[in-house]
Write a protein that holds these residues in place. Structure first.
Motif, short mmCIF file in Angstrom:
data_model
loop_
_atom_site.label_atom_id
_atom_site.label_comp_id
_atom_site.label_asym_id
_atom_site.label_seq_id
_atom_site.Cartn_x
_atom_site.Cartn_y
_atom_site.Cartn_z
N ILE A 258 0.84 -1.20 0.00
CA ILE A 258 0.00 0.00 0.00
C ILE A 258 0.87 1.25 0.00
N TYR A 259 0.53 2.18 -0.89
CA TYR A 259 1.23 3.45 -0.98
C TYR A 259 0.23 4.60 -0.98
N LEU A 260 0.66 5.70 -0.41
CA LEU A 260 -0.05 6.96 -0.53
C LEU A 260 0.57 7.70 -1.70
N LEU A 261 -0.26 8.05 -2.68
CA LEU A 261 0.21 8.76 -3.87
C LEU A 261 -0.16 10.24 -3.71
N LYS A 262 0.87 11.10 -3.59
CA LYS A 262 0.65 12.52 -3.35
C LYS A 262 0.94 13.31 -4.62
N PHE A 263 0.04 14.24 -4.90
CA PHE A 263 0.13 15.07 -6.10
C PHE A 263 0.52 16.49 -5.73
N CYS B 248 4.29 12.73 -9.48
CA CYS B 248 3.77 12.55 -8.11
C CYS B 248 4.76 11.70 -7.32
N VAL B 249 4.54 11.65 -6.02
CA VAL B 249 5.41 10.86 -5.16
C VAL B 249 4.57 9.80 -4.45
N ALA B 250 5.06 8.58 -4.49
CA ALA B 250 4.40 7.47 -3.80
C ALA B 250 5.12 7.24 -2.47
N CYS B 251 4.35 7.25 -1.38
CA CYS B 251 4.89 7.08 -0.04
C CYS B 251 4.39 5.75 0.53
N ARG B 252 5.31 4.84 0.78
CA ARG B 252 4.91 3.53 1.27
C ARG B 252 4.30 3.65 2.67
N ASP B 253 3.17 2.99 2.85
CA ASP B 253 2.47 3.01 4.13
C ASP B 253 3.19 2.08 5.10
N PHE B 254 3.90 2.65 6.09
CA PHE B 254 4.69 1.81 6.98
C PHE B 254 3.84 1.08 8.00
N ALA B 255 2.51 1.27 7.97
CA ALA B 255 1.63 0.43 8.80
C ALA B 255 1.72 -1.02 8.34
#
Length: 291
Positions: free
Chosen positions: A29-34, A85-92
């Motif tokens: 799961i990643y958070l994709l930030k624009f 955009c930047v994808a941020c891996r969900d460390f949960a």
């Protein structure tokens, strides 16, 4: 070049002001930030470069040995528009629960005072949170983040932009660093960056006079003034982080950033070098020599 366009999209559960999506990439799961939309009414300012700020800030934390979210730059096609955009891996995914520091503040019911970004409040919240067993570890983690935020010029590490992580065994630790989108001139257009590069005095002024979101005794802390703060925990963090800094490696992080133009890279490197040489290293050398 990584294209996130066709990644499976999940129902977004993330907060914050930026446009974002929750996706599956490489089975995680990643958070994709624009690039951020306009934040203030009747103003044309927007965080047009916050995806680069997020990526570079996180990679500098990683280079300095701090646990941080994994970030990847790529593109996303929306109709006829293609956005970086930047994808941020969900460390949960790592079986830890993020608890934003603001939630700890809200759980303190023994005081009618509303906690804020006063340094005194940070210590009080940690002191009163019984579930934090190793309080020194959290204090050290806070100051490590503060010191590196100085280097990257982060103005917005408020109480929702860092936190603690609850581990499966019930222990708590400082969480991996996340939300670095307010460092390295996220508001500046290409034209504004070019203008800064043509006026090195103004660039030095902008790089040197960065104000932290934190206050001490009710007064805002400018990073340039850290040498005036008599706090042993801050001094120890300066020594810890200072011993790890290889400025050439930090510059390499910026130079290797995908999609980022040469003008931005030059501007970011100059600003970081000013903060390191004119602020951080002078204080680091003074503390080191006194020990």
């Amino acid at each position: 070049m990584i294209d996130f366009t066709n990644c499976k999209e999940l129902l977004n559960t993330y907060g914050g002001s930026e446009k974002k999506k929750k996706i599956i990439f490489n089975d995680e799961i990643y958070l994709l930030k624009f690039p951020d939309p306009i934040r203030e009414k009747n103003k044309t300012l927007s965080y047009v470069n916050n995806q680069f700020s997020e990526y570079i800030g996180c990679h500098i934390f990683k280079e300095l040995g701090i646990k941080v979210q994994d970030t990847i730059l790529g593109i996303y096609k929306d109709g006829d528009k293609e956005k970086v955009c930047v994808a941020c891996r969900d460390f949960a995914n790592d079986k830890m629960e993020l608890i934003e520091f603001s939630k700890l503040a809200n759980s303190i019911t023994s005081s009618d005072v509303k906690f804020s970004t006063n340094i005194e409040d940070i210590y009080e919240i940690i002191k009163q949170t019984a579930q934090i067993k190793d309080k020194n570890k959290i204090i050290d983690g806070f100051w490590d983040i503060f010191v590196i935020d100085l280097l990257i010029g982060n103005k917005d590490r408020h109480l929702e932009n860092w936190g603690i992580a609850k581990l499966p065994n019930g222990d708590t630790t400082i969480s991996p660093v996340y939300d670095c989108g307010s460092c390295f001139f996220p508001l500046y257009s290409k034209e504004e960056v070019e203008e800064l590069l043509s006026n090195k005095t103004e660039l030095k002024n902008k790089a040197y006079n960065v104000k932290s979101v934190y206050k001490l005794n009710g007064s805002p802390i400018f990073y340039r003034d850290i040498g005036k703060i008599d706090n042993i925990d801050l001094k120890n963090a300066i020594l810890r982080i200072g011993k790890r800094i290889d400025l050439d490696k930090l510059k390499e992080v910026i130079n290797k950033t995908p999609f980022l133009s040469s003008e931005y890279k030059e501007c970011f490197i100059i600003a970081m070098e000013i903060r390191y040489k004119e602020i951080f290293k002078k204080v680091f050398d003074k503390i080191k020599d006194s020990n």
